[in-house]
Design an enzyme around this catalytic site. Structure first.
Site, PDB file in Angstrom:
ATOM      1  N   LYS A 203       0.796  -1.224   0.000  1.00  0.00           N
ATOM      2  CA  LYS A 203       0.000   0.000   0.000  1.00  0.00           C
ATOM      3  C   LYS A 203       0.830   1.276   0.000  1.00  0.00           C
ATOM      4  CE  LYS A 203      -4.466  -1.727   1.189  1.00  0.00           C
ATOM      5  NZ  LYS A 203      -5.499  -1.994   2.185  1.00  0.00           N
ATOM      6  N   ARG A 237      -4.078  -9.733   4.899  1.00  0.00           N
ATOM      7  CA  ARG A 237      -4.460  -9.815   3.481  1.00  0.00           C
ATOM      8  C   ARG A 237      -3.263  -9.376   2.648  1.00  0.00           C
ATOM      9  NH1 ARG A 237      -6.364  -6.456  -0.467  1.00  0.00           N
ATOM     10  NH2 ARG A 237      -7.925  -7.302  -1.895  1.00  0.00           N
TER      11      ARG A 237
HETATM   12  N1  HH2 Z   1      -7.592  -3.511   0.579  1.00  0.00           N
HETATM   13  C1  HH2 Z   1      -7.886  -3.499  -0.745  1.00  0.00           C
HETATM   14  C2  HH2 Z   1      -8.978  -4.213  -1.210  1.00  0.00           C
HETATM   15  N2  HH2 Z   1      -9.766  -4.917  -0.385  1.00  0.00           N
HETATM   16  N3  HH2 Z   1     -10.273  -5.667   1.783  1.00  0.00           N
HETATM   17  C3  HH2 Z   1     -10.008  -5.686   3.088  1.00  0.00           C
HETATM   18  N4  HH2 Z   1     -10.772  -6.382   3.928  1.00  0.00           N
HETATM   19  N5  HH2 Z   1      -8.945  -4.983   3.627  1.00  0.00           N
HETATM   20  C4  HH2 Z   1      -8.133  -4.243   2.834  1.00  0.00           C
HETATM   21  O1  HH2 Z   1      -7.194  -3.602   3.378  1.00  0.00           O
HETATM   22  C5  HH2 Z   1      -8.382  -4.218   1.426  1.00  0.00           C
HETATM   23  C6  HH2 Z   1      -9.486  -4.951   0.933  1.00  0.00           C
HETATM   24  C7  HH2 Z   1      -6.986  -2.733  -1.663  1.00  0.00           C
HETATM   25  O2  HH2 Z   1      -7.568  -2.315  -2.803  1.00  0.00           O
HETATM   26  P1  HH2 Z   1      -7.425  -2.912  -4.290  1.00  0.00           P
HETATM   27  O3  HH2 Z   1      -7.470  -1.733  -5.150  1.00  0.00           O
HETATM   28  O4  HH2 Z   1      -8.473  -3.914  -4.551  1.00  0.00           O
HETATM   29  O5  HH2 Z   1      -5.994  -3.545  -4.391  1.00  0.00           O
HETATM   30  P2  HH2 Z   1      -5.513  -5.005  -4.012  1.00  0.00           P
HETATM   31  O6  HH2 Z   1      -6.695  -5.891  -4.039  1.00  0.00           O
HETATM   32  O7  HH2 Z   1      -4.490  -5.345  -5.058  1.00  0.00           O
HETATM   33  O8  HH2 Z   1      -4.897  -4.903  -2.652  1.00  0.00           O
END
Ligand code: HH2
Length: 259
Positions: A203, A237
């Protein structure tokens, strides 16, 4: 929790089947690397991201959930804010709904989760993905997130949803200092009485600390995961399951030795 992203460009015309196969293959590799849950997502929620239609999200996510549940016993979670996607995904084999809007985006979500009896992740987000990083401000971020969780848990309790995880939503409407405060105070959030999930993987706040681009944030990811776990996180995650798992195992061994 291993991240299986089903990205839009992998679904351009003609490449669809191949993309489903490669997403399933990627998920199976993460399972082999030691993931306890596979989180399938078809909608990017990165800062500034655009909404994806229900049909498009279904088209991206469902074949991957089907493929993974056919080939693996590892529980599948679906990263969606949409009730229809959650419903179809559970029919296809998903057992956890990871809703970054914590049941606020789609008012039918609460009914789907209750009816299907899945586990639920409630994530804190201030604002909407499109604008959430436009000057977010908190008087006391940890207290605000805590109050938010208590409010959302009341909604769950009323609907009879009991298997609930809490996630402070690192990077979702948070400044660097907010992310750090939350990671330092996971124990306070855990005291609510629910297991805590934390997502720091690659991140932006890691880039703010290290000056590294997204592809070079694995060391920062590992450091943040180790601290998050020590502070009380029960699930992490991550994109890089193998590397993070190795780091956790080494920390386990060293701490056991010291005890
Ligand atoms: N971060 C992302 C997506 N979904 N779900 C949970 N529970 N916690 C998180 O911190 C979280 C999440 C990040 O966003 P995205 O743009 O989907 O990127 P990536 O899925 O590659 O991490």
């Amino acid at each position: 929790m291993g991240i299986v992203n089903v990205t839009p460009d992998s679904f351009s015309d003609g490449g669809r089947l191949q993309s489903v196969e490669s997403a399933v293959e990627h998920g199976l590799l993460l399972a082999e690397d030691g993931a306890d849950v596979l989180d399938v997502g078809g909608e990017s929620t990165r800062p500034g991201a655009q909404d994806v239609s229900v049909d498009e999200e279904l088209r991206r996510v469902i074949p991957v959930v089907e493929g993974l549940s056919r080939h693996s016993d590892v529980p599948i979670s679906v990263d969606t804010r949409k009730a229809v996607v959650a419903d179809e995904a559970t029919r296809a084999g998903a057992r956890i709904i990871n809703d970054v809007s914590a049941l606020r985006y789609d008012r039918r979500m609460v009914d789907v989760v209750a009816a299907r009896g899945t586990a639920l992740v409630l994530m804190h987000m201030k604002g909407e993905p499109g604008t959430m990083q436009d000057d977010p401000r908190y008087a006391d971020v940890v207290s605000e997130v805590e109050a938010f969780f208590r409010d959302r848990l009341a909604v769950c309790a009323e609907a009879g949803i009991t298997d609930v995880w809490l996630d402070p939503g690192i990077g979702f409407g948070k400044r660097l200092e907010d992310n750090l405060a939350l990671l330092r105070n996971i124990e306070r959030l855990a005291a609510i009485g629910r297991p805590i999930l934390v997502g720091t993987s690659r991140k932006r706040f890691l880039g703010a600390i290290t000056g590294r681009e997204v592809g070079e944030r694995l060391p920062g990811t590992i450091a943040s995961c180790l601290v998050a776990r020590r502070n009380g996180a029960r699930m992490l995650r991550v994109h890089d399951v193998r590397a993070v798992r190795d780091a956790l195992l080494v920390e386990d061994a060293l701490l056991a030795e010291a005890a």
